[in-house]
Scaffold this motif. Structure first.
Motif, PDB file in Angstrom:
ATOM      1  N   SER A   1       0.826  -1.207   0.000  1.00 54.10           N
ATOM      2  CA  SER A   1       0.000   0.000   0.000  1.00 54.10           C
ATOM      3  C   SER A   1       0.856   1.251   0.000  1.00 54.10           C
ATOM      4  CB  SER A   1      -0.938   0.022   1.219  1.00 54.10           C
ATOM      5  OG  SER A   1      -2.024  -0.842   1.026  1.00 54.10           O
ATOM      6  N   ALA A   2       0.329   2.290  -0.632  1.00 57.83           N
ATOM      7  CA  ALA A   2       0.960   3.604  -0.655  1.00 57.83           C
ATOM      8  C   ALA A   2      -0.137   4.641  -0.819  1.00 57.83           C
ATOM      9  CB  ALA A   2       1.968   3.718  -1.787  1.00 57.83           C
ATOM     10  N   ALA A   3       0.118   5.842  -0.347  1.00 55.31           N
ATOM     11  CA  ALA A   3      -0.863   6.925  -0.459  1.00 55.31           C
ATOM     12  C   ALA A   3      -0.985   7.364  -1.910  1.00 55.31           C
ATOM     13  CB  ALA A   3      -0.452   8.093   0.423  1.00 55.31           C
ATOM     14  N   LYS A   4      -2.209   7.543  -2.346  1.00 57.85           N
ATOM     15  CA  LYS A   4      -2.440   8.046  -3.697  1.00 57.85           C
ATOM     16  C   LYS A   4      -2.194   9.542  -3.740  1.00 57.85           C
ATOM     17  CE  LYS A   4      -6.017   4.649  -4.929  1.00 57.85           C
ATOM     18  NZ  LYS A   4      -7.448   4.469  -5.289  1.00 57.85           N
ATOM     19  N   ASP A   5      -1.605   9.969  -4.827  1.00 57.19           N
ATOM     20  CA  ASP A   5      -1.439  11.400  -5.036  1.00 57.19           C
ATOM     21  C   ASP A   5      -2.818  12.026  -5.246  1.00 57.19           C
ATOM     22  OD1 ASP A   5      -0.115  13.833  -5.524  1.00 57.19           O
ATOM     23  OD2 ASP A   5      -0.330  13.510  -7.676  1.00 57.19           O
TER      24      ASP A   5
ATOM     25  N   VAL B   1      -8.156   6.204  -0.311  1.00 57.23           N
ATOM     26  CA  VAL B   1      -7.055   7.149  -0.516  1.00 57.23           C
ATOM     27  C   VAL B   1      -5.723   6.429  -0.632  1.00 57.23           C
ATOM     28  CG1 VAL B   1      -8.290   8.975   0.701  1.00 57.23           C
ATOM     29  CG2 VAL B   1      -6.664   7.527   1.949  1.00 57.23           C
ATOM     30  N   PHE B   2      -5.712   5.103  -0.426  1.00 57.38           N
ATOM     31  CA  PHE B   2      -4.488   4.326  -0.524  1.00 57.38           C
ATOM     32  C   PHE B   2      -4.570   3.404  -1.739  1.00 57.38           C
ATOM     33  CE2 PHE B   2      -5.048   4.933   4.133  1.00 57.38           C
ATOM     34  CZ  PHE B   2      -3.950   5.756   4.355  1.00 57.38           C
TER      35      PHE B   2
ATOM     36  N   SER C   1      -8.761   2.923   3.785  1.00 53.53           N
ATOM     37  CA  SER C   1      -8.978   4.129   4.581  1.00 53.53           C
ATOM     38  C   SER C   1     -10.399   4.184   5.124  1.00 53.53           C
ATOM     39  CB  SER C   1      -8.696   5.380   3.736  1.00 53.53           C
ATOM     40  OG  SER C   1      -9.580   5.433   2.631  1.00 53.53           O
ATOM     41  N   ASP C   2     -10.519   4.624   6.389  1.00 51.64           N
ATOM     42  CA  ASP C   2     -11.839   4.913   6.938  1.00 51.64           C
ATOM     43  C   ASP C   2     -12.262   6.271   6.399  1.00 51.64           C
ATOM     44  OD1 ASP C   2      -9.665   5.931   8.464  1.00 51.64           O
ATOM     45  OD2 ASP C   2     -11.090   6.536  10.027  1.00 51.64           O
TER      46      ASP C   2
ATOM     47  N   ASN D   1      -8.470   8.034  10.387  1.00 48.33           N
ATOM     48  CA  ASN D   1      -7.545   7.498  11.387  1.00 48.33           C
ATOM     49  C   ASN D   1      -6.669   6.373  10.866  1.00 48.33           C
ATOM     50  OD1 ASN D   1      -8.399   9.132  13.701  1.00 48.33           O
ATOM     51  ND2 ASN D   1     -10.353   8.055  13.473  1.00 48.33           N
ATOM     52  N   VAL D   2      -7.031   5.767   9.749  1.00 53.48           N
ATOM     53  CA  VAL D   2      -6.185   4.728   9.159  1.00 53.48           C
ATOM     54  C   VAL D   2      -5.063   5.407   8.398  1.00 53.48           C
ATOM     55  CG1 VAL D   2      -6.077   2.795   7.557  1.00 53.48           C
ATOM     56  CG2 VAL D   2      -8.087   3.102   9.010  1.00 53.48           C
ATOM     57  N   THR D   3      -3.838   5.079   8.740  1.00 54.77           N
ATOM     58  CA  THR D   3      -2.678   5.707   8.112  1.00 54.77           C
ATOM     59  C   THR D   3      -1.650   4.642   7.745  1.00 54.77           C
ATOM     60  OG1 THR D   3      -1.494   6.034  10.199  1.00 54.77           O
ATOM     61  CG2 THR D   3      -3.024   7.771   9.507  1.00 54.77           C
ATOM     62  N   LEU D   4      -0.668   5.070   6.987  1.00 63.22           N
ATOM     63  CA  LEU D   4       0.483   4.231   6.705  1.00 63.22           C
ATOM     64  C   LEU D   4       1.392   4.220   7.926  1.00 63.22           C
ATOM     65  CD1 LEU D   4       1.295   5.411   3.073  1.00 63.22           C
ATOM     66  CD2 LEU D   4       0.244   3.240   3.745  1.00 63.22           C
TER      67      LEU D   4
END
Length: 786
Positions: free
Chosen positions: A526-530, A541-542, A549-550, A586-589
C-alpha cells in the motif's frame, strides 16, 4: 499518326458507353493491370511494344530501325535515342546517340545501349543514372544489366546529391565495382570510399548499403560518443537479418576509461509469440576494478490450450538483472529497463477458467541502492494468484441492470530486509489471502446519472514471525458504500465568433467506509495516492490492499466543456473539485498521522485547444488554509507547422506533499534559424528544405537551485542530400552526479549515418520532434513517368 493518350482514353470510353447502352445495364468494374508498378509474369510476355520516330524502316518480323527522336515503350520500359534498332528474332534493342532508358522509374542516360527486352540483359556505355527508390544517382564507365533486378556499374560513383554541371556533389561514393540489387534493395561497392566535400571519410574493400528502408545484414556505421563518465566510446555494430521474423545486433563498444563492453540484442516475432533479449558484458571495468554485466529479457506468448480447462492463456516474461548497484549510473544509455533503480523480474501466466479470469505469477525486484539517496526495497511476491469473476447488467429479483464482481488474490510476500524490533509494521514475511465482493447499479440518461456501489474487503494474514502482541495471523473485514452522481447540461453558445456547444457538469461522490484498526498489520503493497483530478473520485485514498482508509466524505466538482458541434473536437475544458470530510481519517500508513482537516485542497484544471496551432494546460492544487497553491503546473505548446514547435512548462511542488519540493521551468523546441520570418510564405516553411539551420533542444531549470537539471540542445543543418547534427546532452543522474555527452552525426540521405546517434536522444527529450529526412512510403514509378 501518333494520337495523344487522352484520345485513346476517349475512344475506349465511348466504346464502353456504347456497349453499356446496348446491353441496357451498367458495365461491371474489373481490376486492371494498367497502372501496376510491376506486371505479373502471365501478363508481361503478351504486353504490346510501341515504337515511333521520324523515320522507320526495316523488314517485317525481322528488324525495325527508327531514326530521329526514336522511342520504344513496353509497359515499364521506355527507350529513347537518336537511332534505335530492334531485332524481332532476339528481341534485342540497340540505341545510339543520346540514349536513354527508363525502367520502373530508374533512369539511365548515355551514348550507347544494348538491351534484350525479354531478359533485360545488356550494357550501357558511359551512362549517368538516377534511381527512383532513394533518389540515388551517379555515373560509370559501363553499366551491365544482368536481369531485371541486378545492375552492375564499373568505375562508378553513387550519391543522392544534385550538383550543377561541372561541380562535384557534396558527398559521393566512388567504387571500382558497384552492384545494385533491386530485389534485395541493397547496394554493394567493391573498393569503395566515401567522400564528403572532397575529403575521404571512410574507405573499405567492401561496402554494403541499403537502397530502401528494408532490413539487411551487414556492418552498421560506427557510432562515436564523448562522455564524462566513460570517456570516448566507439561502437562497431553488426546487424544480422536472420529471417524475416528474427534478427540480431551485436554492438561491441570500446570505452577509453573503462574497457571493452560486449553487447548484443536478439529479437523475434511470430504469430503466437514475440520478444527480445538484450545483454552486455564487460570483462574488466578499469574504473570499478571488476567485471560488469546486464541482461534484459522480454517475452509474450499466446498459449492455446496449454493448460487444461483454461482458454485464452497467455505468458509474459520480463526479466532484468545487473551486476551491481552502480550499473544504472555508469551505463545510463543501455536498455531503458536497466537504467532505473528498481528492476522488475516477472513471470506471469493468465487465462480464463470459464467466466473466471485467472492470473498466476512471480514478481521479484532487484533494488539498486545509492548511499546518498537510499530507497526501500519492495516485497517480492512469490507467488501471486489472482481470480476475478464479473457479470454486467444482471437481474436479481425485480431489480435489473446490476453489475457485480468477485475478486480473490493469494500472495506470498518475502523480503531480504531484516525484521524491525517491534515486528509490527514491516519487514515480516507472510501470506495474504484477499477477497473483494462488489455490486453496483447505474441509472443513466443523457442528462444525469446515479451509481450506488457496495464493496466488501475480506483479508486474512499468516506471518512467519509473531507480531508484538504474539499473533502470527490476523484478519480484516471492511465494507464500503459509495454513491456517485452527476448532471449534464448543454446549450448552444457563441464565443469569439465561434459556434460552440457548452456543457455544465456537476458531480458528487459520497463514500462511507467504517474504521477498522489496521495499525498492527504489515504494509506489503500500500501507498498513499497522489491527490489529483483522477484520484479525488476514488473510494480509497491508498493504493494496494494493506490499508483501506476509513472514509466518511463527499467529493464535489464542477466541469464545463466547449465543444465544436460539427467535429466534436473539445476546444476548452474547465474543472474544479474538493473533498469534504465528515470525520477524521484514522487509518494511516506506518509512521503517518491521522487526517483531521475537514476540507481538502481545491483542485483547479484548465485545458485549451482553441486553435490547432496552440494548446494550453494548467492544474492547481490550492490549499485554503495557507491561501496558496500546494502544486501548480502550467504548460503550453505552439506548433504552427511541421518542424516548428515550441513548448514551455512551469511546475511547482511545495513541501508537505507526497512528492519532494521543487520548482522547475521546462522549455523544448525545434525551429529553423535562418527562416524565422518564413520568407517565401508558410507553404515553403512547412517542409524541411536544403540549406536550412534548425535549433533543437530541451532544458529543465531548477529555480531554487539556480541551475540546469537536464539539458539537450543542438543544431541541425539540412543540406538536402545530407544532414548534420551537433547535440550536447546533460542529464542529472543523482543529486551530485550528471552524465554529459557530445553527439555529432552526418546523415548521408539514402546511404548511411556516420558519427554518434543523437536521434534517439532528440526523440526521447524534445516534444513533437520530427526527423528532417524520413521517407513515408516508397515512391511509384508513375511519379517519374515520361
Amino acid at each position: 499518326m501518333r494520337l495523344p493518350v487522352w484520345c485513346g482514353l476517349l475512344l475506349l470510353s465511348g466504346a464502353a458507353w456504347a456497349q453499356s447502352d446496348d446491353a441496357a445495364q451498367p458495365l461491371p468494374l474489373k481490376s486492371s493491370p494498367l497502372l501496376l508498378d510491376r506486371l505479373p509474369p502471365a501478363a508481361r510476355q503478351p504486353a504490346p511494344t510501341f515504337v515511333w520516330g521520324e523515320r522507320i524502316s526495316g523488314q517485317t518480323n525481322v528488324k525495325t530501325v527508327v531514326d530521329g527522336q526514336a522511342e520504344l515503350r513496353r509497359h515499364d520500359t521506355v527507350i529513347r535515342a537518336d537511332r534505335l534498332a530492334l531485332d524481332h528474332v532476339t528481341n534485342e534493342a540497340e540505341a545510339s546517340g543520346s540514349a536513354t532508358i527508363i525502367r520502373n522509374g530508374n533512369r539511365f542516360e548515355g551514348p550507347a545501349l544494348r538491351l534484350n527486352l525479354d531478359t533485360y540483359e545488356g550494357f550501357f556505355t558511359h551512362p549517368r543514372y538516377e534511381l527512383l527508390a532513394n533518389e540515388g544517382r551517379g555515373d560509370a564507365e559501363r553499366v551491365d544489366f544482368q536481369g531485371e533486378n541486378l545492375t552492375i556499374a564499373h568505375d562508378a560513383t553513387y550519391t543522392t546529391c544534385k550538383a550543377p554541371p561541372g561541380f562535384l556533389p557534396d558527398w559521393w561514393v566512388g567504387a571500382k565495382r558497384l552492384e545494385l540489387d533491386h530485389a534485395d534493395e541493397t547496394g554493394r561497392a567493391d573498393g569503395g570510399a566515401l567522400y564528403f566535400k572532397g575529403v575521404p571519410l571512410l574507405a573499405a574493400p567492401y561496402v554494403s548499403f541499403p537502397l530502401s528502408d528494408k532490413r539487411k545484414s551487414g556492418l552498421l556505421p560506427p557510432t562515436i560518443n564523448l562522455t564524462n563518465i566513460s570517456g570516448l566510446e566507439l561502437t562497431l555494430p553488426y546487424y544480422w537479418n536472420i529471417a524475416p521474423e528474427i534478427d540480431a545486433t551485436l554492438y561491441p563498444t570500446l570505452m577509453t576509461k573503462r574497457g571493452v563492453d560486449l553487447g548484443g540484442e536478439f529479437r523475434y516475432l511470430q504469430p503466437a509469440y514475440k520478444g527480445q533479449v538484450r545483454a552486455a558484458y564487460m570483462p574488466h571495468d578499469t574504473l570499478r576494478g571488476t567485471q560488469r554485466w546486464g541482461t534484459s529479457v522480454q517475452h509474450e506468448q499466446a498459449l492455446a490450450d496449454a493448460v487444461p480447462g483454461l482458454s485464452g492463456t497467455g505468458l509474459r516474461v520480463n526479466l532484468n538483472r545487473v551486476s551491481d548497484d552502480d550499473y544504472w549510473r555508469d551505463f545510463p544509455r543501455t536498455s531503458p529497463a536497466l537504467t532505473q533503480r528498481l528492476l522488475p523480474n516477472d513471470v506471469v501466466m493468465s487465462g480464463n477458467l470459464g467466466p473466471v479470469g485467472v492470473t498466476a505469477g512471480t514478481y521479484l525486484w532487484q533494488t539498486l541502492q545509492d548511499s546518498a539517496a537510499p530507497i526501500t526495497a519492495p516485497y517480492d511476491r512469490v507467488p501471486q494468484v489472482d481470480m476475478r469473476w464479473s457479470q454486467l447488467n444482471q437481474r436479481l429479483g425485480r431489480l435489473d441492470g446490476l453489475d457485480w464482481s468477485l475478486s480473490g488474490q493469494f500472495s506470498r510476500f518475502t523480503t531480504s530486509r531484516q525484521p524491525t524490533v517491534t515486528r509490527t509494521l514491516a519487514d515480516i514475511n507472510g501470506n495474504r489471502l484477499l477477497g473483494i465482493a462488489q455490486v453496483s447499479r447505474t441509472w443513466q440518461t443523457p442528462g444525469w446519472f446515479v451509481r450506488p456501489k457496495a464493496q466488501w474487503h475480506l483479508t486474512q494474514y499468516q506471518f512467519d514471525q509473531a507480531l508484538l502482541d504474539g499473533r502470527r495471523s490476523a484478519s480484516r473485514s471492511v465494507p464500503t458504500f459509495s454513491l456517485d452522481s452527476g448532471l449534464v447540461y448543454e446549450r448552444d453558445t457563441t464565443l469569439l465568433g465561434r459556434q460552440l456547444l457548452q456543457t455544465l457538469e456537476p458531480r458528487a461522490l459520497y463514500v462511507k467506509t467504517p474504521f477498522r484498526d489496521q495499525s498492527l498489520l504489515p504494509n506489503y503493497d500500500s501507498a498513499a495516492k497522489d491527490f489529483n483530478a483522477g484520484t479525488a473520485w476514488s473510494d480509497n485514498v491508498f493504493g494496494g490492499n494493506d490499508r483501506i482508509s476509513d472514509t466518511h466524505a463527499l467529493t464535489v466538482g464542477l466541469s464545463s466543456r466547449l465543444i465544436n458541434p460539427t467535429t466534436g473536437v473539445e476546444a476548452a475544458r474547465f474543472g474544479i473539485a474538493q473533498r469534504l470530510r465528515f470525520s477524521d481519517q484514522n487509518v494511516t500508513l506506518p509512521g503517518g498521522s491521522a487526517v483531521t482537516d475537514r476540507f481538502s485542497d481545491v483542485l483547479l484544471g484548465t485545458t485549451l485547444n482553441w486553435s490547432p496551432l496552440w494548446s494550453f494546460e494548467s492544474s492547481v492544487q490550492f490549499n485554503p488554509k495557507t491561501n496558496r497553491s500546494q502544486r501548480t503546473t502550467v504548460s503550453g505548446r505552439y506548433h504552427p507547422m511541421p518542424f516548428h514547435v515550441l513548448s514551455a512548462a512551469y511546475r511547482l511542488q511545495r513541501a508537505g506533499g507526497l512528492l519532494p519540493p521543487s520548482e522547475q521551468v521546462d522549455l523544448g523546441w525545434q525551429w529553423p534559424l535562418d527562416n524565422v520570418g518564413w520568407p517565401g510564405g508558410q507553404a515553403n516553411a512547412a517542409a524541411a528544405g536544403p540549406g536550412r539551420w534548425y535549433s533543437v533542444g530541451r532544458v529543465n531549470y531548477s529555480m531554487p537551485d539556480s541551475k540546469v537539471v537536464d539539458l539537450v540542445a543542438g543544431l541541425e543543418y539540412d543540406a538536402g542530400c545530407w544532414v548534420g547534427r551537433l547535440v550536447l546532452e546533460r542529464l542529472q543522474r543523482s543529486a551530485a552526479n550528471a552524465s554529459q555527452r557530445v553527439l555529432f552525426q552526418l546523415e548521408f540521405t539514402g546511404f548511411t549515418r556516420v558519427g554518434s546517434n543523437p536521434l534517439q536522444t532528440l526523440r526521447d527529450n524534445v516534444p513533437r520532434y520530427m526527423l528532417l529526412k524520413e521517407q513515408v512510403q516508397t515512391p511509384s514509378r508513375f511519379g517519374r513517368y515520361e
